[in-house]
Design an enzyme around this catalytic site. Sequence first.
Site, PDB file in Angstrom:
ATOM      1  N   MET A  74      11.748  24.480   3.563  1.00 25.12           N
ATOM      2  CA  MET A  74      11.001  23.643   2.613  1.00 25.12           C
ATOM      3  C   MET A  74      11.935  22.830   1.725  1.00 25.12           C
ATOM      4  O   MET A  74      11.703  21.651   1.472  1.00 25.12           O
ATOM      5  CB  MET A  74      10.099  24.530   1.738  1.00 25.12           C
ATOM      6  CG  MET A  74       9.227  23.715   0.796  1.00 25.12           C
ATOM      7  SD  MET A  74       8.277  24.734  -0.336  1.00 25.12           S
ATOM      8  CE  MET A  74       7.152  25.545   0.780  1.00 25.12           C
ATOM      9  N   ARG A  84     -11.118  -0.391  14.123  1.00 23.89           N
ATOM     10  CA  ARG A  84     -10.804   0.427  12.956  1.00 23.89           C
ATOM     11  C   ARG A  84     -11.590  -0.053  11.741  1.00 23.89           C
ATOM     12  O   ARG A  84     -12.416   0.665  11.201  1.00 23.89           O
ATOM     13  CB  ARG A  84      -9.299   0.422  12.681  1.00 23.89           C
ATOM     14  CG  ARG A  84      -8.893   1.317  11.524  1.00 23.89           C
ATOM     15  CD  ARG A  84      -7.393   1.331  11.279  1.00 23.89           C
ATOM     16  NE  ARG A  84      -6.885   0.103  10.686  1.00 23.89           N
ATOM     17  CZ  ARG A  84      -5.647  -0.038  10.205  1.00 23.89           C
ATOM     18  NH1 ARG A  84      -4.785   0.977  10.258  1.00 23.89           N
ATOM     19  NH2 ARG A  84      -5.258  -1.181   9.688  1.00 23.89           N
ATOM     20  N   LYS A 111       0.846  -1.207   0.000  1.00 20.23           N
ATOM     21  CA  LYS A 111       0.000   0.000   0.000  1.00 20.23           C
ATOM     22  C   LYS A 111       0.881   1.256   0.000  1.00 20.23           C
ATOM     23  O   LYS A 111       2.066   1.184   0.340  1.00 20.23           O
ATOM     24  CB  LYS A 111      -0.915  -0.017   1.222  1.00 20.23           C
ATOM     25  CG  LYS A 111      -0.183  -0.001   2.558  1.00 20.23           C
ATOM     26  CD  LYS A 111      -1.134  -0.334   3.712  1.00 20.23           C
ATOM     27  CE  LYS A 111      -0.400  -0.296   5.052  1.00 20.23           C
ATOM     28  NZ  LYS A 111      -1.247  -0.786   6.147  1.00 20.23           N
ATOM     29  N   TYR A 146      15.329  30.154   9.608  1.00 19.98           N
ATOM     30  CA  TYR A 146      14.068  30.821   9.935  1.00 19.98           C
ATOM     31  C   TYR A 146      13.891  30.972  11.436  1.00 19.98           C
ATOM     32  O   TYR A 146      14.165  30.034  12.195  1.00 19.98           O
ATOM     33  CB  TYR A 146      12.888  30.016   9.396  1.00 19.98           C
ATOM     34  CG  TYR A 146      12.634  30.243   7.928  1.00 19.98           C
ATOM     35  CD1 TYR A 146      12.339  31.500   7.427  1.00 19.98           C
ATOM     36  CD2 TYR A 146      12.680  29.176   7.042  1.00 19.98           C
ATOM     37  CE1 TYR A 146      12.105  31.692   6.086  1.00 19.98           C
ATOM     38  CE2 TYR A 146      12.438  29.359   5.699  1.00 19.98           C
ATOM     39  CZ  TYR A 146      12.156  30.629   5.222  1.00 19.98           C
ATOM     40  OH  TYR A 146      11.920  30.813   3.895  1.00 19.98           O
TER      41      TYR A 146
END
Length: 387
Positions: free
Chosen positions: A328, A160, A61, A282
Site C-alpha cells: 500500500m 456512450r 476533467k 507479501y
Amino acid sequence: MDPSSRSAPSQLAPVSVAATEGGSGLVEAGAVLTIDLAAIRANYRELSRTAAPAAVAAVVKADAYGLGAAKVASALIKEGCRTFFVAHLMEGVSLRGAIGPRGDIFVLNGLNPGAERACSEAGLIPVVNSLEQLAGWRNHASRLGKTLPAALQVDSGMSRLGMQPQDVARIQADPDLLKGVETRLVMSHLACADEPASPANERQRQRFEALRAILPAAPASLANSSGIYLGPAFQHDLARPGAALYGINPTPGRINPMRPVVSVAARVIQTRSIEAGEGIGYGHSAVAASPMRLATIAIGYADGWHRRAAARGFLGDVPLPFIGRVSMDSIILDVSALPEGAPARGELVELIGRHQSVDDVAGHAGTIGYEVLTGLGNRFHRIYLGE
Ligand SMILES: *Cc1c(COP(=O)(O)O)cnc(C)c1O
C-alpha cells in the site's frame, strides 16, 4: 493494511530537488510529484499549431487528469485558451471559482435532474446529451426569462453519451424544443481516435456531419487529443484535447509529439542485504536466488501504483527493478546493481521522468497513461514548475 510501512515521521537528509522546492513538506514527503506547467503550455501551442485554424480547448476533467485543474487552467489562459471542459458539474463550479467569470466552461456529463440552477448560477454551459436534459434546460431558461447557452452532443457511434439520430430528428421536426436555448457548440466524441487505421473514425465523422447539418448552425467539435492527429477533416472548429496536454502520446506507436509534463520520485526509506532463499514482500511472490541488496521506497498502490505492476525505478541512470508485490505504502527494489552503500536513506528514486514516461509505466501495469495520471493519489509533495 500494510503494517510494515507505518514509519515514524522521518528525519531525512536534504535531496537534490530541494533547490526547486516551492514550500515546506518536501523533506517529510515520501514521494514527490513534479508538474511542469511550462511544458503544458508548450503542448497547448503544439496542439494549436497542428489543429489550426481550429481553436483548441482544454479538457481539465478529473482535476486536469490529477495534475490540478486550477493551476493548469490558469497556465493555459496565459496561452490564450478560453474554453474548458470538465466532466462533473461540481468540477465546473470549482473551476469557475478559480478562473473567474471569463472563459467558457462546458460540463461533459450534462445535467442531472434538478441541477439546472446550480449550472446557470455558476455560469457553466451544459453539454446536453438527451431530449430530457434539453427539456430541463429549456424550462429553466423559461423560468428565468432568459436564453441559456448549451452544447448539443450527438452520438456518432460510441454509444456512450449524446443524442441519437431519432432525437435529432425530433428537434428537426419541432424547433421549439430549442426555445430559449442558444446552441453554442455541436459536438461528438470518437471511440477509436488512437487507432488511425480504424474504419470507425471515418464512419463517426460522416455521421457527425450528417447530424450536425440538421441542428442549428454552430461551431463543431469532434476531436480529442488523438483525433487532432487524424487530420484536418477531424479538426472542425474546436478541438478538445486532454491527455496530450499532459504529455501522454496522442499517436501511440509513433514518436510522441508532446513534451513530458510529469515526473514522480519516491524516497528510499530503508535498505538491507538478504541471503539466498529469503522471501521478498507479501505472498513471497519473489524469493532471492542469490544474496542481494534491497531498498524500500515510500510509494505504493495507495499512491496509484498498480499492485501487480512489473516496473522499475532509476537512480541516476541505473535501472532498479521492482521485486515482489507493490504494498500500500511501499515498494521493494533490487539495488544490487548499485555500488555498496548506495542508495542513501532519503534519496529520491525516479519512477516517472527522464528514463521512463507515463506511457511506459502504463505499459508495465497493463493500462493507459490516463489511468496512471488520474490514479496518482493525494500524498505526494507537489512541485509546480513554470508557475
Ligand atoms: C475526456 C474527453 C476528451 C479528452 O480526451 P483526450 O483523449 O484526453 O484528449 C474530449 N472529449 C470528451 C467528450 C471527453 O470525454
